[in-house]
Design a protein around this motif. Sequence first.
Motif, PDB file in Angstrom:
ATOM      1  N   ARG A   1       5.474  15.099  16.861  1.00  0.00           N
ATOM      2  CA  ARG A   1       6.853  15.365  17.281  1.00  0.00           C
ATOM      3  C   ARG A   1       7.297  16.777  16.905  1.00  0.00           C
ATOM      4  NH1 ARG A   1       8.987  14.472  20.654  1.00  0.00           N
ATOM      5  NH2 ARG A   1      11.056  14.658  19.762  1.00  0.00           N
ATOM      6  N   GLY A   2       6.396  17.566  16.301  1.00  0.00           N
ATOM      7  CA  GLY A   2       6.760  18.920  15.914  1.00  0.00           C
ATOM      8  C   GLY A   2       7.641  18.961  14.681  1.00  0.00           C
ATOM      9  N   GLY A   3       7.561  17.897  13.886  1.00  0.00           N
ATOM     10  CA  GLY A   3       8.388  17.812  12.686  1.00  0.00           C
ATOM     11  C   GLY A   3       7.568  17.962  11.419  1.00  0.00           C
ATOM     12  N   ARG A   4       8.276  17.890  10.306  1.00  0.00           N
ATOM     13  CA  ARG A   4       7.603  18.050   9.013  1.00  0.00           C
ATOM     14  C   ARG A   4       7.451  16.732   8.272  1.00  0.00           C
ATOM     15  NH1 ARG A   4      10.267  22.432   5.491  1.00  0.00           N
ATOM     16  NH2 ARG A   4      11.739  20.723   5.379  1.00  0.00           N
ATOM     17  N   ARG A   5       8.417  15.816   8.443  1.00  0.00           N
ATOM     18  CA  ARG A   5       8.405  14.590   7.651  1.00  0.00           C
ATOM     19  C   ARG A   5       8.874  13.414   8.498  1.00  0.00           C
ATOM     20  NH1 ARG A   5      10.163  11.135   4.272  1.00  0.00           N
ATOM     21  NH2 ARG A   5      10.974  11.100   2.209  1.00  0.00           N
ATOM     22  N   ALA A   6       8.188  12.283   8.303  1.00  0.00           N
ATOM     23  CA  ALA A   6       8.579  11.060   9.007  1.00  0.00           C
ATOM     24  C   ALA A   6       8.631   9.908   8.018  1.00  0.00           C
ATOM     25  CB  ALA A   6       7.598  10.749  10.125  1.00  0.00           C
ATOM     26  N   GLU A   7       9.545   8.997   8.277  1.00  0.00           N
ATOM     27  CA  GLU A   7       9.634   7.773   7.486  1.00  0.00           C
ATOM     28  C   GLU A   7      10.043   6.644   8.417  1.00  0.00           C
ATOM     29  OE1 GLU A   7      12.560   8.419   4.454  1.00  0.00           O
ATOM     30  OE2 GLU A   7      14.126   8.875   5.893  1.00  0.00           O
ATOM     31  N   MET A   8       9.659   5.427   8.047  1.00  0.00           N
ATOM     32  CA  MET A   8      10.007   4.285   8.871  1.00  0.00           C
ATOM     33  C   MET A   8      11.520   4.072   8.845  1.00  0.00           C
ATOM     34  SD  MET A   8       7.268   3.257  10.235  1.00  0.00           S
ATOM     35  CE  MET A   8       7.929   1.789  10.997  1.00  0.00           C
TER      36      MET A   8
ATOM     37  N   THR B   1      -3.701  -1.674  13.291  1.00  0.00           N
ATOM     38  CA  THR B   1      -3.691  -0.379  12.607  1.00  0.00           C
ATOM     39  C   THR B   1      -2.340  -0.186  11.922  1.00  0.00           C
ATOM     40  OG1 THR B   1      -2.787   0.886  14.479  1.00  0.00           O
ATOM     41  CG2 THR B   1      -5.194   0.625  14.399  1.00  0.00           C
ATOM     42  N   THR B   2      -2.236   0.911  11.191  1.00  0.00           N
ATOM     43  CA  THR B   2      -0.950   1.299  10.623  1.00  0.00           C
ATOM     44  C   THR B   2      -0.566   2.656  11.203  1.00  0.00           C
ATOM     45  OG1 THR B   2      -2.003   2.338   8.718  1.00  0.00           O
ATOM     46  CG2 THR B   2      -1.298   0.053   8.454  1.00  0.00           C
ATOM     47  N   LEU B   3       0.700   2.929  11.181  1.00  0.00           N
ATOM     48  CA  LEU B   3       1.205   4.203  11.680  1.00  0.00           C
ATOM     49  C   LEU B   3       0.968   5.286  10.632  1.00  0.00           C
ATOM     50  CD1 LEU B   3       2.823   5.997  13.637  1.00  0.00           C
ATOM     51  CD2 LEU B   3       4.910   5.086  12.562  1.00  0.00           C
ATOM     52  N   ASP B   4       0.365   6.380  11.041  1.00  0.00           N
ATOM     53  CA  ASP B   4       0.185   7.546  10.177  1.00  0.00           C
ATOM     54  C   ASP B   4       1.444   8.404  10.341  1.00  0.00           C
ATOM     55  OD1 ASP B   4      -0.422  10.094   9.146  1.00  0.00           O
ATOM     56  OD2 ASP B   4      -2.550   9.877   9.629  1.00  0.00           O
ATOM     57  N   LEU B   5       2.334   8.324   9.369  1.00  0.00           N
ATOM     58  CA  LEU B   5       3.621   9.014   9.464  1.00  0.00           C
ATOM     59  C   LEU B   5       3.472  10.525   9.549  1.00  0.00           C
ATOM     60  CD1 LEU B   5       5.632   6.750   7.032  1.00  0.00           C
ATOM     61  CD2 LEU B   5       6.036   6.999   9.489  1.00  0.00           C
ATOM     62  N   LYS B   6       2.503  11.092   8.828  1.00  0.00           N
ATOM     63  CA  LYS B   6       2.290  12.543   8.903  1.00  0.00           C
ATOM     64  C   LYS B   6       1.838  12.942  10.300  1.00  0.00           C
ATOM     65  CE  LYS B   6       1.269  13.411   4.064  1.00  0.00           C
ATOM     66  NZ  LYS B   6       0.305  13.898   3.088  1.00  0.00           N
TER      67      LYS B   6
END
Length: 166
Positions: free
Chosen positions: A87-94, A76-81
């Motif tokens: 995590r209770g955050g708004r934005r994620a990036e690798m 699978t791939t990680l769904d960043l959203k």
Amino acid sequence: MSKRDKGRREPGTPATVALTAAGIPFTAHSYAHDPGASSYGLEAAAALGLAPETVFKTLLAMVDGEPAVAIVPVDTTLDLKALAAARGGRRAEMADGPVAQRLTGYVIGGISPVGQKRRLPTVIDISAQDLTSMYVSGGQRGFDVGLAPADLRQVTDAVFAPIARR
């Protein structure tokens, strides 16, 4: 352990030391790592004869600028959203490879969710809850450990959330 590994001594890594110290039962699985493999996780699944949905990769992302560990099946791939939301955050990036290595103390392709330099917030894909055993990196390329998902959650202080995308 595969037949070709019989009698071979398993590596002692920060992951196995941490699991042993925590009293978490695990199985050790070594295989001959191919440096030319395009996917470390799929290589591990094939080499160990395991279904890809039972073998998980450990990824490091930055959620609103803070590091977070994501554990998802290798197919699978990680769904960043979804990770950001978990995590209770708004934005994620690798995270960049060198950053992941510096924060975890492990090399890319051998990052274990256990025994990292410091405990980072961790999210395990919810699909792991349906498994009796799951397999994650044991702390070096060519070495995985098998353990119960609840035990991995306990030793990493993780949460389960739907963070994988097929």
